[in-house]
Design an enzyme around this catalytic site. Structure first.
Site, PDB file in Angstrom:
ATOM      1  N   CYS A  12       0.836  -1.196   0.000  1.00  0.00           N
ATOM      2  CA  CYS A  12       0.000   0.000   0.000  1.00  0.00           C
ATOM      3  C   CYS A  12       0.874   1.250   0.000  1.00  0.00           C
ATOM      4  O   CYS A  12       1.857   1.337   0.740  1.00  0.00           O
ATOM      5  CB  CYS A  12      -0.917  -0.006   1.219  1.00  0.00           C
ATOM      6  SG  CYS A  12      -1.868   1.520   1.421  1.00  0.00           S
TER       7      CYS A  12
ATOM      8  N   ASP B 267       0.123  -6.159  -0.367  1.00  0.00           N
ATOM      9  CA  ASP B 267      -0.982  -6.454  -1.281  1.00  0.00           C
ATOM     10  C   ASP B 267      -0.569  -7.661  -2.114  1.00  0.00           C
ATOM     11  O   ASP B 267       0.469  -7.638  -2.783  1.00  0.00           O
ATOM     12  CB  ASP B 267      -1.267  -5.269  -2.207  1.00  0.00           C
ATOM     13  CG  ASP B 267      -1.748  -4.034  -1.452  1.00  0.00           C
ATOM     14  OD1 ASP B 267      -2.513  -4.203  -0.481  1.00  0.00           O
ATOM     15  OD2 ASP B 267      -1.370  -2.915  -1.838  1.00  0.00           O
TER      16      ASP B 267
END
Length: 282
Positions: free
Chosen positions: A190, A197
């Site tokens: 992120c 992620d």
């Protein structure tokens, strides 16, 4: 670190900050992030983009009250057009959806129209929304990306910092091939919180053959890279187009869910049709 990580626009986001959860409808909770933040450094201009596509969102935690106060639940499917000025910041999307929880709506279509209107306003672009009853999706099989998986390579990797160097001279021969390559090793972070992620990526192209080892090393180099999902996909598309110069190219990533949402962006310069069935990690 991305060149725009400290941009003042990002400082105003709720992402990475302590927030109160509201359970009555509030459209102001939605926050957009200008797509230009990552497109400008890549030389991508809104009036001459080399791709089309959408950001596909799946909403797993969507609930509201009907006119009589009985809770309703649904799975939502949202498609945000690539031409929108903003992408939707995911934490704000989660907070916004939570605001439906104790709000009465007359019918399902009112909920759908509300979502479509608010998301379009935030994104400053075209958004479509579909809502599904749970029995419409029960028994739906787990999907998979068609193509050749490039992950099972006996190679040594000791650098996880993002670089396009691996794509230098990554094509060979003059023969034109048409193939689809898949990797489940995509991991970025992120932009704001640096939380990991996790995603799977499908790359479909027509052109000179791309070296699979170099491609895998390039994808693994995202492991310490901080950008939003949508930005990573556009970066990958742009880098492959620039260094490998395929005639046709489609890049599609499906990320694991967080906060009841998963994000699945795709970009293409051909007639690509993405599968919307969730993958095994979703």
């Amino acid at each position: 670190m991305s060149s725009y990580a400290n941009h003042q626009v990002l400082a105003g986001l709720t992402l990475g900050k302590s927030t109160d959860y509201r359970d009555t409808y509030d459209a102001s909770l939605l926050q957009g992030v200008p797509r230009s933040l990552n497109r400008d450094p890549l030389g991508l201009k809104a009036d001459n983009l080399p791709f089309h596509g959408t950001d596909i969102w799946t909403l797993y935690e969507l609930s509201w009250l009907n006119a009589k106060g009985l809770p309703q639940v649904a799975v939502g499917h949202v498609e945000l057009d690539y031409t929108s000025a903003n992408l939707i910041e995911s934490k704000s999307f989660k907070l916004y959806l939570n605001s439906f929880n104790q709000t009465r709506f007359n019918n399902w279509d009112e909920v759908r129209q509300t979502l479509e209107r608010d998301l379009s306003t935030c994104a400053q672009g075209k958004v479509s929304v579909a809502l599904y009853r749970l029995d419409e999706l029960e028994g739906q099989p787990i999907g998979h990306f068609n193509g050749t998986c490039i992950d099972d390579q006996d190679i040594t990797i000791d650098n996880y910092e993002f670089t396009t160097d691996y794509l230098e001279n990554a094509t060979s021969g003059e023969k034109v091939v048409e193939e689809t390559l898949v990797s489940h090793l995509l991991k970025s972070n992120c932009l704001i919180t640096h939380q990991p992620d996790w995603g799977s990526i499908q790359i479909q192209y027509r052109g000179r053959q791309i070296d699979r080892e170099k491609l895998l090393r390039y994808l693994v180099s995202f492991r310490h890279h901080n950008e939003f999902h949508e930005q990573c996909v556009e970066r990958i598309f742009n880098d492959l187009l620039r260094f490998c110069q395929p005639e046709k190219l489609s890049v599609y990533a499906r990320y694991t869910r967080r906060g009841g949402l998963d994000i699945n962006p795709w970009r293409s310069n051909s007639d690509f049709v993405p599968s919307t069935t969730r993958l095994v990690r979703q």
